[in-house]
Design a protein around this motif. Structure first.
Motif, mmCIF file in Angstrom:
data_model
loop_
_atom_site.group_PDB
_atom_site.id
_atom_site.type_symbol
_atom_site.label_atom_id
_atom_site.label_comp_id
_atom_site.label_asym_id
_atom_site.label_seq_id
_atom_site.Cartn_x
_atom_site.Cartn_y
_atom_site.Cartn_z
ATOM 1 N N VAL A 1 0.868 -1.179 0.000
ATOM 2 C CA VAL A 1 0.000 0.000 0.000
ATOM 3 C C VAL A 1 0.901 1.224 0.000
ATOM 4 N N THR A 2 0.630 2.157 -0.904
ATOM 5 C CA THR A 2 1.459 3.368 -0.954
ATOM 6 C C THR A 2 0.624 4.565 -1.404
ATOM 7 N N ASN A 3 1.095 5.751 -1.031
ATOM 8 C CA ASN A 3 0.461 6.979 -1.537
ATOM 9 C C ASN A 3 1.402 7.719 -2.488
ATOM 10 N N SER A 4 2.431 7.005 -2.950
ATOM 11 C CA SER A 4 3.413 7.633 -3.843
ATOM 12 C C SER A 4 2.782 7.922 -5.199
ATOM 13 N N SER A 5 3.160 9.024 -5.817
ATOM 14 C CA SER A 5 2.627 9.337 -7.156
ATOM 15 C C SER A 5 3.401 8.585 -8.242
ATOM 16 N N THR A 6 4.584 8.092 -7.886
ATOM 17 C CA THR A 6 5.381 7.294 -8.817
ATOM 18 C C THR A 6 5.683 5.954 -8.154
ATOM 19 N N ILE A 7 5.595 4.883 -8.908
ATOM 20 C CA ILE A 7 6.021 3.577 -8.391
ATOM 21 C C ILE A 7 7.084 3.023 -9.347
ATOM 22 N N SER A 8 8.255 2.755 -8.798
ATOM 23 C CA SER A 8 9.360 2.199 -9.576
ATOM 24 C C SER A 8 9.714 0.828 -9.025
ATOM 25 N N ALA A 9 10.577 0.122 -9.727
ATOM 26 C CA ALA A 9 11.065 -1.157 -9.201
ATOM 27 C C ALA A 9 12.486 -1.396 -9.675
ATOM 28 N N LYS A 10 13.216 -2.125 -8.844
ATOM 29 C CA LYS A 10 14.514 -2.680 -9.234
ATOM 30 C C LYS A 10 14.393 -4.187 -9.085
ATOM 31 N N TRP A 11 14.949 -4.944 -9.996
ATOM 32 C CA TRP A 11 14.935 -6.394 -9.868
ATOM 33 C C TRP A 11 16.022 -7.021 -10.736
ATOM 34 N N CYS A 12 16.434 -8.224 -10.373
ATOM 35 C CA CYS A 12 17.429 -8.961 -11.163
ATOM 36 C C CYS A 12 16.844 -10.303 -11.585
ATOM 37 N N VAL A 13 17.220 -10.746 -12.772
ATOM 38 C CA VAL A 13 16.876 -12.092 -13.236
ATOM 39 C C VAL A 13 18.177 -12.794 -13.626
ATOM 40 N N THR A 14 18.104 -13.903 -14.345
ATOM 41 C CA THR A 14 19.322 -14.609 -14.734
ATOM 42 C C THR A 14 19.671 -14.278 -16.187
ATOM 43 N N ASP A 15 20.765 -14.863 -16.653
ATOM 44 C CA ASP A 15 21.166 -14.672 -18.046
ATOM 45 C C ASP A 15 20.510 -15.691 -18.968
ATOM 46 N N ALA A 16 19.587 -16.492 -18.469
ATOM 47 C CA ALA A 16 18.934 -17.514 -19.301
ATOM 48 C C ALA A 16 18.400 -16.875 -20.579
ATOM 49 N N ALA A 17 18.568 -17.575 -21.702
ATOM 50 C CA ALA A 17 18.123 -17.041 -22.996
ATOM 51 C C ALA A 17 16.630 -16.741 -22.931
ATOM 52 N N PRO A 18 16.202 -15.629 -23.532
ATOM 53 C CA PRO A 18 14.767 -15.323 -23.551
ATOM 54 C C PRO A 18 14.010 -16.293 -24.455
ATOM 55 N N TYR A 19 12.725 -16.439 -24.197
ATOM 56 C CA TYR A 19 11.878 -17.312 -25.019
ATOM 57 C C TYR A 19 11.346 -16.526 -26.218
ATOM 58 N N THR A 20 11.394 -17.138 -27.407
ATOM 59 C CA THR A 20 10.983 -16.423 -28.624
ATOM 60 C C THR A 20 9.469 -16.232 -28.696
ATOM 61 N N ASN A 21 8.724 -17.013 -27.905
ATOM 62 C CA ASN A 21 7.257 -16.904 -27.959
ATOM 63 C C ASN A 21 6.693 -16.093 -26.803
ATOM 64 N N MET A 22 7.566 -15.380 -26.076
ATOM 65 C CA MET A 22 7.104 -14.545 -24.967
ATOM 66 C C MET A 22 7.657 -13.134 -25.121
ATOM 67 N N THR A 23 6.935 -12.156 -24.590
ATOM 68 C CA THR A 23 7.515 -10.823 -24.453
ATOM 69 C C THR A 23 8.523 -10.867 -23.309
ATOM 70 N N SER A 24 9.509 -9.964 -23.340
ATOM 71 C CA SER A 24 10.442 -9.888 -22.206
ATOM 72 C C SER A 24 9.721 -9.473 -20.938
ATOM 73 N N ILE A 25 8.672 -8.666 -21.083
ATOM 74 C CA ILE A 25 7.908 -8.244 -19.898
ATOM 75 C C ILE A 25 7.331 -9.471 -19.190
ATOM 76 N N ALA A 26 6.804 -10.439 -19.939
ATOM 77 C CA ALA A 26 6.247 -11.653 -19.335
ATOM 78 C C ALA A 26 7.361 -12.573 -18.839
ATOM 79 N N ASN A 27 8.390 -12.718 -19.643
ATOM 80 C CA ASN A 27 9.486 -13.648 -19.382
ATOM 81 C C ASN A 27 10.312 -13.231 -18.160
ATOM 82 N N LYS A 28 10.718 -11.941 -18.134
ATOM 83 C CA LYS A 28 11.676 -11.462 -17.141
ATOM 84 C C LYS A 28 11.258 -10.134 -16.505
ATOM 85 N N GLY A 29 10.026 -9.708 -16.739
ATOM 86 C CA GLY A 29 9.603 -8.389 -16.286
ATOM 87 C C GLY A 29 8.485 -8.424 -15.257
#
Lengths: 361, 361
Positions: free
Chosen positions: B77-105
């Motif tokens: 729960v927040t009252n911030s006007s901006t919401i950001s994020a930091k996150w890490c994933v692995t170097d695993a190759a992306p999937y050609t049938n997925m968007t990066s947002i779905a795959n690693k986002g």
């Protein structure tokens, strides 16, 4: 010794026979010798939508985007049980809101009972890829339509078939020509694969040739772009370009674009579509206000053109273009396949009504 | 000279003030201090769905896939006007049938008038990313749900808010627990973003906690996997795992899985779902036949279990799971958002009927 050598020889033959049963080497045909549909101009260099050297005044980004193969497909007929493809794209960074299949890959439709039916996708694996699109089919002759990448420049496209089967150029699958000039949404970001971009879906659903002049974020109705649009040979024009220009640019540029088309095409219907409401604009107040102003100015410009007596112009408002559950985008701006489905539910009947009225359907 | 220095100093202040108005540095909070929903077990290491060291007999691929954060989301729960994020994933190759947002986002939902509404996506740009998810919001307090990557192991997740605004752990947004054990389709390939995976959509649509135990191509009902599924604390079990095992494995393994669950959960409903009909199987005769056999064997095993007196088991057939226009997949196998929409139209009422009957709804 001679028995041993013979034994190895027999084993080798058996091994090679097994290998060839598993991996038939495709026989490739250059796509350029088949039928290419979806081109804006018939004469352009292979998979360029426009040869920008002919339009030197176009903005640089527009020139680059016109090298993308969005909306083009290869029409061919084959009885091969396997269909493969080879193709090359550029090293341009992939888009995070698109699948690689849509961005840099292919998808295949086959005519089944008179309808185009999805049959398989070509997954890009590198700058140049080779992929089996579909296999284990019966050997009847099939009409095929292989869509090219939505968001990259493609080259060296070849279609692979089984050795001993046949391939020939297909007929032009769609009739008439309806140009859609517009943003990334027209170009096909974030459709799941090339054939799911909305102009391609409209073509398959109607049998009419909806031609993709989607220009990512660069459909800003500049004078040079307007002159380009007006120079296209088309029976009707859909202007889905409101998402890209600023509200002020919409005020300054809409009349020039519509009048330029009207001057070259005295009676062709011109259909102005409001911008899809950006989903993140329901929270981001600045984005929400900008889209509201874009759409308000688009409506005002349309009404001014009507008042000035410009005939055969039509307006499609944004209401319900993405439905009402807020799930129709991948990133807040670009429709996902649900969003495009809902756009089609609004755009298809509206456009078909207009085309029917003009005897184009 | 002193005037000149003062002039530069004033310019510097003006420049810094402008910069800070444009780019507010977010203040970050570790996601681990907020509420994590969608975990299969409450005690596991941060974003692991299962700590595989506790289940040494699991196949290696299953262990790896259980490190993916599919189905998990951060509730805050927040009252911030901006919401950001930091996150890490692995170097695993992306999937050609997925968007990066779905795959690693990431993607964010905000509660609006009692409903979860999509507000923005976190685009991954590298192994570790920092992104503004939504900005320019009003400063009212908002319930937020940030979904984690579907197809990668995520770490170091932090939520960024405006300096001076507040953030706190949210309530668990969903009630009860319905485990969905299944294939890549459950895990969310090819949903356009994490929140569009079908278990997540079911949760938002019903208020119930549908927990994602999707295992890419590795939901094969091995004994160790069956024992794992049975050990999960859940009110109901959905088994959407028919796409992965061979027809023979379905014959050998279905009864063990169902009986293992029943032994640990004497009355929990167990719902077996047939495999989605693979779209490319309408042309690829081998694929078509394999899916037909998988689904036939699933039905036979279900009927055998019924005959043996196993109670409270249910069967959902594959008919119409993807509609009938053949446009519901990205690659012939994995539903796109239209395909998932159609699955929901079949699965949601069928599952809700069963849960209602059992007093779980």
């Amino acid at each position: 010794m001679s028995v041993r050598i013979a034994g190895i020889f027999v084993l080798q033959i058996v091994f090679m026979a097994k290998l060839s049963a598993q991996v038939k080497t495709p026989v490739y045909t250059k796509a350029s010798s088949l039928t290419i549909t979806g081109k804006i101009f018939p004469h352009t260099t292979e998979f360029n939508r426009v040869d920008s050297a002919e339009y030197p005044a176009l903005p640089r980004s527009v020139k680059r985007l016109l090298t993308h193969s969005a909306g083009m497909a290869i029409s061919f007929v084959t009885n091969s049980s396997t269909i493969s493809a080879k193709w090359c794209v550029t090293d341009a960074a992939p888009y995070t809101n698109m699948t690689s299949i849509a961005n840099k890959g292919l998808d295949l439709y086959i005519k089944n009972d008179g309808k185009w039916q999805f049959a398989g996708a070509g997954r890009p694996e590198a700058r140049c890829s080779e992929a089996v699109i579909v296999k284990n089919m019966d050997s009847s002759e099939k009409e095929c339509l292989l869509y090219l990448p939505l968001y990259d420049k493609v080259s060296d496209v070849e279609i692979g078939i089984d050795d001993g089967s046949t391939i020939k150029a297909g007929a032009e699958p769609f009739r008439k020509r309806i140009l859609i000039y517009g943003s990334s949404i027209v170009q096909g970001s974030s459709a799941s694969r090339p054939g799911m971009a909305y102009p391609a879906r409209l073509s398959r659903a109607t049998g009419l040739n909806f031609i993709n002049m989607g220009l990512s974020g660069s459909a800003k109705m500049e004078k040079a772009a307007a002159d380009l649009v007006a120079s296209v040979d088309a029976d009707a024009f859909v202007l889905d370009c409101i998402p890209n220009p600023s509200p002020e640019e919409i005020k300054q540029r809409t009349a020039y674009l519509v009048n330029a088309i009207r001057a070259k095409h005295p009676s062709a219907p011109i259909i102005l579509v409001q911008s899809v409401i950006r989903e993140h604009g329901y929270f981001d107040q600045k984005v929400g206000e900008r889209v509201r102003q874009q759409n308000e100015n688009a409506r005002k410009e349309f009404e001014l053109l009507q008042q000035k007596g410009v005939k055969n112009i039509y307006f499609i408002p944004a209401d319900q273009l993405l439905g009402d559950d807020h799930e129709g985008t991948t990133d807040g701006t670009h429709p996902n396949d649900i969003g495009f489905d809902r756009m089609l539910q609004v755009l298809k009947p509206a456009i078909l009504d207009i085309l029917t009225k003009h005897g184009i359907l």
